[in-house]
Each structure stands twice: as structure tokens, then as C-alpha cells.
Design an enzyme around this catalytic site. Structure first.
Site, PDB file in Angstrom:
ATOM      1  N   HIS A 185     -13.208  44.505  70.203  1.00 23.27           N
ATOM      2  CA  HIS A 185     -12.710  45.694  70.883  1.00 23.27           C
ATOM      3  C   HIS A 185     -11.219  45.628  71.187  1.00 23.27           C
ATOM      4  CE1 HIS A 185     -16.967  46.758  71.681  1.00 23.27           C
ATOM      5  NE2 HIS A 185     -16.467  47.960  71.531  1.00 23.27           N
ATOM      6  N   ARG A 215     -24.822  55.551  74.600  1.00 25.44           N
ATOM      7  CA  ARG A 215     -23.569  56.197  74.979  1.00 25.44           C
ATOM      8  C   ARG A 215     -23.069  56.989  73.782  1.00 25.44           C
ATOM      9  NH1 ARG A 215     -18.742  53.337  73.097  1.00 25.44           N
ATOM     10  NH2 ARG A 215     -17.493  54.497  74.583  1.00 25.44           N
ATOM     11  N   GLU A 257     -20.451  59.731  67.697  1.00 26.28           N
ATOM     12  CA  GLU A 257     -21.340  58.610  67.418  1.00 26.28           C
ATOM     13  C   GLU A 257     -22.353  58.499  68.548  1.00 26.28           C
ATOM     14  OE1 GLU A 257     -19.008  55.078  67.051  1.00 26.28           O
ATOM     15  OE2 GLU A 257     -18.288  55.601  65.042  1.00 26.28           O
ATOM     16  N   TYR A 308      -4.556  56.538  68.852  1.00 26.21           N
ATOM     17  CA  TYR A 308      -5.566  55.570  68.422  1.00 26.21           C
ATOM     18  C   TYR A 308      -6.673  56.252  67.624  1.00 26.21           C
ATOM     19  CZ  TYR A 308      -9.534  52.419  68.644  1.00 26.21           C
ATOM     20  OH  TYR A 308     -10.608  51.654  68.303  1.00 26.21           O
ATOM     21  N   LYS A 309      -7.058  57.438  68.060  1.00 28.61           N
ATOM     22  CA  LYS A 309      -8.122  58.151  67.358  1.00 28.61           C
ATOM     23  C   LYS A 309      -7.593  58.864  66.108  1.00 28.61           C
ATOM     24  CE  LYS A 309     -11.025  58.757  71.492  1.00 28.61           C
ATOM     25  NZ  LYS A 309     -12.350  58.231  71.111  1.00 28.61           N
TER      26      LYS A 309
END
Lengths: 326, 318, 264
Positions: A185, A215, A257, A308-309
Site C-alpha cells: 500500500h 469495502r 471495486e 494518484y487515481k
């Protein structure tokens, strides 16, 4: 045992079709989004979610595995016990929850597995990998839409010990294999250095069997590409430059997701299942409350997260498109 | 948040020693029981006089997916009733509710040699762990202290399966187990203790003094350590916007559960870490053996089953 | 960092270029068991010079200083230093070659000619703590004087080897007991190789301390073709020619940083 025979005509109707907008797992519960341990208890403890995209997605996974196997499948040798446990759990769930789609005959440790949707069957001996055409995790992953990651619990930590990953959100299992939870991570901004990664890791270390967690995570993808491998970033990454206010609705997809975590009591590892859902922004705007909320989330989102995305460059166009829609 | 219990039936009861009985549990329905790993335990939920007693017992049969569970229960005269109930009331054919197997006492993956040190009924988790290691052909030894051969549960089983690996210490024969047995062991040795708290502390301290790294020292507690008086305090639940009073003598966890707040928990003796909550305000009197000293100093988490407030009130992120 | 005054008690030349001084601090003591001095000041002269120190008596404020005169071009320092009183200023950044753990029973050190100087204070530190030590020195130590010093300090507990071979090192490591720690120093490639051997013999991170000298070559994993190559400026993968954007995401298994594909 009765086996359901499906003709090719009935196959395509086998999975009940329901409009995407009515089943899409919209991830935003408020007008802002930050990283947190947003896991919650999974009400019905099931790994699989079979949607009308089953045939298309399973085919896509198999094509990827055939062409670029080590890009989509990696495993450390000591993961074999965990792999068998995952295979057994998933097959048991398949026949219990979807007896019309899957079947199983047991003769002691010799199992015959039927996939009626794909008209396939496989006989194998539990615990003997030579009786399967692929490693157990690699085999069972070819019958489900989910990406399946096996997280080993050893030396008081969690390790990415194996995984079949065909639809990654820009991460490489060939690189991440063998890393600890906090290591894999580490690229997520603010997640590791704030200590949150460690807290969530400690929470996962204590996860119990029979109490799975879930999640939702999200990002954006242009043109609804599912296999956004970093390995082929040159093929899909350039599409971000093509987004405009006019085409954002059609070309930008919200990618969600649905992540599920299960303690495996036998190997004491964790199964991490990821079911990736895509919806075009145009379609999403059919629900105005979603469009408004999504727009608010984007406007509030710090740049480092958008960066980041991977959508910082076209975020203004997308926000404008959303505003024009309501 | 609590999983549906597993329903099992008592298939067999066997006396292992004058005070210890083994119970074999099989599924009550058609679904096979989940597999388990060495060192696992289950929680049994016993309904007795309108109350549910939760008791934890290690699984003693061979890990994997044997399809049944075996537990060993020692009759404790001054227990709160769980062991007496097992010894006097439970019969073959009875149905019980149990939890999924849980494991807070895992075998080390990187350890190349494993030394198990048991006192009395502390032998139970090691029965399964040794069977697992034997299957994998790995190196281990057992040091087992009991009053006498007669009072020693699994004496014959150990002799027939693990004769080479087992060392008995019977206090009636004036043969006492000594922590020095951990000295001069090869690199890669891991030590595991199970027994009364005082014994665990003694062995853990000695192991540390010999230079065992923290990660090579493993133990499982059987009962909560006595950590002093349990004064009353106030707790504010931030997300629920709710004040609660934890009365003297009662745990914070029990207070939360009594108010139907759905919080996770498991061992209830400060050993497993399941009941951890985030603390946003207040000082914590940490009484668990789970958090590391560094974690305790950082003061943003607590184990609600045993730890209490050091300030008049605390605030939790619930 | 403040200047601290000390008094010279004894001086000994233990190598061709290495002096060992016994000093007593005047008032303020040095901050660590084992550390480094950044500057010394005496008679108005200030020298930046590598000096390592080790505390030998807390109560009597006594320390040994190790000074390598070959590292200074100043003849004044060589010829006249030290005199009776001088001032020391510490280098807070310095990490010693080895910091004893609680309950260390024995320390095995792997050193080479380059890391020898860093090891000198550690030898005295372990002696003062009564911790058994065993030193393996690789390469030819050209300085016979320092060899004699080591033999005197450690008797039979120092072994000289032309190089570290994996079979020999494995045989040394395999017979060790719990309570033994490893101190691995030398050039980075050797340090990394020795550490791998130690881990394979069952030593854990907690039981191994490493200190490398010289450059540590970073490697990059090309996400496109999976080859691993040495990091360069403006990284372009030598195998598949992709331009790589090298991240700080590191894999211990691959011993490499992740290189993402860079697009225009």
C-alpha cells in the site's frame, strides 16, 4: 445427481438481466471522500457476485491469462494450502448459491466440478495440483468474475502470497508479490504515512472466520477498460488526454471495486476478492442524486488523490459535464 | 457483527485424566465443519439458566479439514460454571453452538525449530500444533509439567505419538520444569507457552533475557490477569453521540454490549485484540497483553474488554 | 551542538595511521555509548576530522577516541596533536556499526578493511559490556600493526579470511544459538549478500544489523518487460526501451524499485 443442461440459446438468458443503473454499487455515502477504514461487516458472507457481464468478463480474463500469464497470475510456492482452501470455499459457495449455474460431485477427495454456464467440467483430486490444468487459484479464478488475491498470515504480518489479477486498477501483481500489507500500500498517498495502513493491517490480522468484511474502492477509467494493467499503461493511459467536456459522459467511466475479505480458517490466510464494476458517467447521470453527489465529491477531492487515481488532467471537464447534466 | 454460530453435535466423550474430558464435535447439519490450523480455539456458547456462557477451548485434533473438532475440558471447581456444565451436563448426542475456529496462537512460518512449554491443561493447543508439525516433518519438542502421571491429560497419546519429542515433568516426583531448557537453542528457535499467567510471565521474561527476539516468543493466556480494582468511569461515543457510565467492576466491553452497541470482541481477557476501539480523547489504563508498549504510549487505541479510563471520562470513535 | 572539554589520559598508536586515545570528559559527557566527533578544537585550531568514540566508564566519564590520521592532510594534527586539553563537538547523524540489543549474548561481526575503523569502538563497547564477540575480517589487512592490536584485544576471537565464501559463512552461521546477533559491515554488495545468507540460516531482522560503505546501487523493475536494471538518470529500460518513471515503491523480493511506463 441431476445436471442442468443448457442450450446455447438458453445460456445467454441464464443470468437474469437487470439494468446496470439499478445494481451498480455507487460508492459515495456523503459529499466528500477521504481514505479511512471504511470496511463494514459483509451481511451475506458470499465471495461471488454473478452479473450479466459474466460471459464477457470470464472470456476476457481467460484471454489475458492465455496471452500474458505472468502478468495476471503469480504465486509463491507456500501458498498452495491457501489456494486449495480458496478453491474449495468458492466451489462450495457456487453449488450452494447457484445450483443452476454450477454443480459438484464428490467421491471422497475426488471432486467433479461442473460449470453449466460454460458447459465445462473438471475432475480433480483435492490437494493434488497435478490433477488440475492450472494451480488451484488460477483454475477457479477462470470461472468467476472476481479477481482473487490470497493474503498469507505469517510472521505476525500479512503478505501478498498469490493472486489472479486480470482487472487491476493500475497495479502489478508481478511486482507486488511477496510484499507485506503496508509495503504494497505504500504508493497510496497519505494512507501509509498517516499510519492508517498500519491500523487497517492490525484490524485485518485479527479478522475472524465467519465474519467477512467488505469495502468499496473507486477510481475512473476512460472508455471502460477493465484490464488497466500498469504493464500496458501506454495503451490506455493516453486516453486521458482525449477527454473533453463534450465526450466526458460517454468516455469516462466510474470504476468501483467491490472488495471482500474472508478469513480462511485452515491456512489462516485471507481471501481478498475484487469485483470491478464499470458505469459510464452518462449512464450514471440517469440518477440525478448520484450525478450531484459525484460532482460534489470530485470538487472537494484534493489534487493529490485525483493525481494518484489518474484523472487530475480531465477532472475539470468531467465536473463541467456533470454540472451541465443537472 | 457476530457471525452465525456453527451448530455441532457431541459425538463422543472420553476421559483423558481424572479432571479432564475430551469432547468430539461433529456438524449437526449436512454442511462440513470449516478446517482449522494448529493453535486454533473455538468459543462454545452454553445456555444455562437463561444465560449464555462463552468459553474458549483449543482444538486438539489434527489440523486441516478433518470434519470434526475435538476439545479437552478440565473440571475447575471454582470456575464460573462452564467446565462443570461440560463435565456434568453435556451428553453424547447433545447439540452445541460454537464459533468458527479462531487462531491467536499461530505456528511461526519462519521458525525452524519449535519448543512447546505447557503447564497442566495448557497442553491442549500444542496437541494440534504438534500434529501439524509432524505432518510437515518439522523439528519440535514438548516440555509438559503436570502434578503426576495420573493427573496428566493425554499421557498415553503423547507417549505413543510424540515419545521422542516429549519431556514430562511431574511435580509429585519432584521433577520441576525449569525455564533454563530454553537456553542454548539454535537460531530460528521459537518458544510457545501455555499455562497460568505467572508461568507465562516467568518463561517469557527468561526467554527475553536469553536474547530470544520478541517475534520468537509466543503465548496464549487462559484467564485474564488480575490487574487491580475496576473503578467506574464515563465514556462518550462520538459517532453515536451518547454518554455511558461504566460501573465499578464491569468492563467497558460489557457496558457497550449491554447497551446493544454492536462491537467486535472475542477472548475477553485482553489477549486477542479483537475488541480494539479507537480513542479520540482521554487517558487509557492499558491492562491487556496484546498491544505493544509503543502502541500503548500512542494512546489512540484500547482493548475494551480489560482496559479502563485513567481520566474521569474517555471518548471513543463509535 | 556544544563543545565539550576533555583531558587526555593516555595515547597509543594501534595502527600505521590509527591512534587510540583515552580521555576523561571535564564536565559535559558525550551523548552516546558509541558515536562520532565532528570537530576538535585545541589551542585555537579547529579540525574537521573523523574521530570515533566509545564510552568505557560512565561514572568516571572516560572514553576512548579513535583517530585516523591518514584522513587528514594537516601535518599539525599528525605531529603535535594531541596535547593535554581539547574540545570535542559531536556528529549527531552518525550511526555506529553496531548497537547492542538488550540481552545480547554474543555478537558475530563481519568486517573488511574499509569498515575496520568503524568496528574499533564497537569492539571496546562489547568488551565493556562483557558480550562475547567473534570477528571475521575479509581481504588482506595490509596494516600489521592493527592486526596485532586486534589479536591482543580479541585473542582467538578474530579470524582473517581472504574473502567470504557462502559455504564457509553458512557453516559459521548454522551452529549459532539464540542470543547471537550479527553485525555486517563492508561494501553494500557484500553486506547484502551476507544478510541474505543470514536470513536463510534463520536469523531475523531483529538479530541482524547492517552498515554498508560506499555507493548502494539502486535497481529498477521495468513494469513493461519485467527486467531489472541499474537506476540511471532519465531511465530508459535497456531491454524494452520504455521510458520509465521510477517510483519509490520498493520490492524486497526483487530488490528493486518500480519503474512505471512514462508517456508524453
Amino acid at each position: 445427481m441431476y445436471h442442468m443442461e443448457l442450450t446455447s440459446a438458453s445460456r445467454s438468458h441464464a443470468i437474469p438481466s437487470q439494468p446496470l443503473i439499478d445494481r451498480f454499487p455507487f460508492p459515495f455515502k456523503e459529499d466528500k471522500y477521504r481514505y479511512s477504514n471504511n470496511s463494514k461487516a459483509l451481511e451475506s458472507p458470499l465471495v461471488l457476485d454473478i452479473t450479466p457481464e459474466y460471459f464477457e468478463e470470464v472470456k476476457s480474463k481467460r484471454d489475458i491469462l492465455a496471452k500474458t500469464h505472468n502478468r495476471a497470475y503469480q504465486a509463491l510456492s507456500h501458498s498452495m494450502d491457501g489456494q486449495w482452501e480458496i478453491l474449495e470455499n468458492i466451489i462450495e459457495e457456487m453449488v450452494e448459491q447457484h445450483p443452476g449455474y454450477f454443480g459438484l460431485e464428490k467421491d471422497g477427495d475426488i471432486w467433479t466440478f461442473y460449470n453449466y454456464l460454460l458447459e465445462e467440467q473438471q475432475t480433480f483430486t483435492l490437494g493434488d495440483p497435478s490433477t488440475l490444468p492450472y494451480e488451484p487459484l488460477d483454475f477457479i479464478g477462470r470461472h468467476v468474475q472476481e479477481d482473487l488475491i490470497y493474503i498469507g498470515h505469517r510472521n505476525g504480518d500479512l503478505y501478498m502470497d498469490a493472486g489472479q489479477l486480470c482487472f487491476p486498477a493500475n497495479w502489478s501483481i508481478a511486482f507486488n508479490l511477496g510484499m507485506t500489507y503496508t509495503e504494497f500500500h505504500s504508493p497510496v498517498p497519505h494512507y501509509s504515512d498517516s499510519g492508517l495502513a498500519e491500523k487497517v493491517r492490525n484490524f485485518l490480522l485479527r479478522m475472524e472466520a465467519g465474519k467477512p468484511w467488505t469495502r468499496l474502492n473507486w477510481t475512473l477509467t476512460v472508455d471502460g477498460v477493465l484490464p488497466t494493467f500498469p504493464e500496458i499503461f501506454d495503451e490506455w493511459g493516453t486516453k486521458a488526454n482525449e477527454v473533453t467536456v463534450e465526450n466526458a459522459g460517454e468516455r469516462v467511466y466510474l470504476r468501483v471495486e467491490d472488495q471482500k475479505l474472508f478469513r480462511l480458517p485452515r491456512s489462516y490466510g485471507i481471501l481478498f476478492g475484487i469485483h470491478t464494476h464499470l458505469i459510464s458517467v452518462e449512464e450514471l447521470c440517469k440518477k440525478q442524486e448520484w450525478a450531484v453527489r459525484f460532482c460534489n465529491v470530485l470538487e472537494d477531492l484534493p489534487d493529490y488523490m485525483a493525481e494518484y487515481k489518474g484523472f487530475l488532467s480531465y477532472k475539470p471537464y468531467l465536473v463541467q459535464y456533470l454540472k451541465n447534466s443537472f | 457483527m457476530t457471525a452465525q454460530p456453527l451448530k455441532v453435535m457431541v459425538k463422543d466423550i472420553k476421559r483423558e485424566s481424572p479432571f479432564v474430558k475430551s469432547f468430539t464435535l461433529i456438524p449437526a447439519g449436512s454442511k462440513p465443519l470449516p478446517g482449522f490450523s494448529g493453535g486454533s480455539h473455538i468459543t462454545t456458547y452454553l445456555r444455562h439458566n437463561d444465560q449464555t456462557m462463552e468459553r474458549h477451548y483449543s482444538l486438539t485434533n489434527t489440523p486441516g479439514r478433518p470434519g470434526y473438532y475435538k476439545i479437552a475440558v478440565k473440571r475447575e471447581e471454582n470456575s464460573k460454571g462452564g467446565s462443570i456444565y461440560f463435565h456434568e451436563s453435556v451428553q453424547v448426542g447433545d447439540q452445541l453452538d460454537i464459533s468458527y475456529p479462531k487462531n491467536n496462537f499461530l505456528l511461526s512460518f519462519q521458525g525452524s525449530r519449535h519448543i512447546f512449554i505447557a503447564a497442566g491443561i495448557g497442553i491442549t493447543p500444542f496437541m494440534a500444533m504438534m500434529k501439524e508439525l509432524k505432518k510437515q516433518d518439522k523439528s519440535f519438542e514438548l516440555h509438559y509439567a503436570a502434578k503426576s502421571k495420573e493427573a496428566c491429560a493425554f499421557y498415553n497419546t503423547l507417549l505413543s505419538h510424540f515419545k521422542k519429542e516429549t519431556h514430562f515433568y511431574f511435580s509429585k516426583e519432584n521433577n520441576r520444569m525449569n525455564p533454563e531448557l530454553m537456553k542454548n537453542q539454535p537460531i530460528g528457535t521459537h518458544v510457545y507457552f501455555c499455562g497460568p499467567e505467572a508461568m507465562i510471565k516467568e518463561y517469557a521474561n527468561t526467554a527475553a533475557s536469553y536474547g530470544y527476539p520478541e517475534a520468537n516468543i509466543h503465548f496464549e493466556l487462559f484467564s485474564a490477569p488480575d490487574t487491580g480494582p475496576k473503578h467506574a468511569f464515563q465514556v462518550y461515543l462520538k459517532r453515536s453521540n451518547m454518554w455511558l457510565e461504566v460501573p465499578e467492576g464491569e468492563s467497558l466491553l460489557d457496558t457497550l454490549l449491554a447497551h446493544e452497541i454492536d462491537v467486535p470482541y472475542s477472548c475477553k481477557i485482553g489477549g486477542c485484540g479483537s475488541c480494539q476501539q479507537f480513542v479520540s480523547k482521554g487517558e487509557i489504563d492499558h491492562r491487556d497483553l496484546f498491544l505493544t508498549e509503543t502502541e500503548k504510549r500512542s494512546t489512540d487505541v484500547m482493548m475494551t474488554c480489560v482496559s479502563r479510563a485513567n481520566s474521569p471520562s474517555i471518548e471513543l470513535d463509535i | 551542538m556544544e563543545e565539550k572539554k576533555c583531558e587526555l589520559l593516555r595515547k597509543e598508536k594501534i595502527g600505521h595511521h590509527i591512534h587510540k586515545l583515552e580521555v576523561k570528559m571535564d564536565d559535559a559527557v558525550l551523548s552516546k555509548d558509541c558515536g562520532k566527533i565532528r570537530t576538535i578544537k585545541w589551542e585555537g585550531h579547529v579540525f574537521e576530522h573523523p574521530i570515533l568514540y566509545v564510552r568505557i566508564s560512565k561514572r568516571r566519564k572516560k572514553y576512548y577516541l579513535f583517530l585516523d590520521e591518514s584522513k587528514s592532510e594537516c601535518s599539525l594534527l599528525r605531529d603535535r596533536f594531541p596535547c593535554s586539553n581539547f574540545y570535542l563537538q559531536e556528529d549527531e547523524e552518525y550511526v555506529p556499526a553496531y548497537v547492542p540489543r538488550n540481552n545480547d549474548q554474543k555478537v558475530i561481526s563481519f568486517i573488511d578493511e574499509q569498515s575496520l575503523f568503524d568496528t574499533l569502538p564497537v569492539i571496546d563497547l562489547l568488551l565493556s559490556k562483557n558480550i562475547e564477540q567473534q570477528i571475521y575480517a575479509a581481504g588482506s589487512l595490509s596494516d600489521n600493526k592493527i592486526k596485532q592490536y586486534l589479536n591482543r584485544q580479541l585473542q582467538e576471537n578474530v579470524t582473517y579470511m581472504t574473502s567470504f565464501t557462502s559455504t564457509h559463512i553458512s557453516s559459521i552461521l548454522s551452529g549459532q544459538f539464540i542470543g547471537t546477533s550479527l553485525s555486517i559491515t563492508g561494501t553494500w554488495p557484500v553486506v547484502q549478500e551476507l544478510k541474505k545468507l543470514a536470513v536463510s540460516q534463520g536469523f531475523t531482522e531483529e538479530e541482524i544489523q547492517c552498515k554498508g560503505v560506499g555507493p548502494k546501487q539502486k535497481k529498477v523493475f521495468c513494469v513493461k518487460c519485467y527486467s531489472i536494471n541499474e537506476l540511471k538518470e532519465d531511465m530508459n529500460c535497456p531491454d524494452c526501451h520504455a521510458d520509465l518513471d521510477v517510483s519509490d515503491h520498493f520490492s524486497r523480493r526483487l530488490e528493486a524499485y518500480l519503474g512505471y511506463i512514462e508517456i508524453e
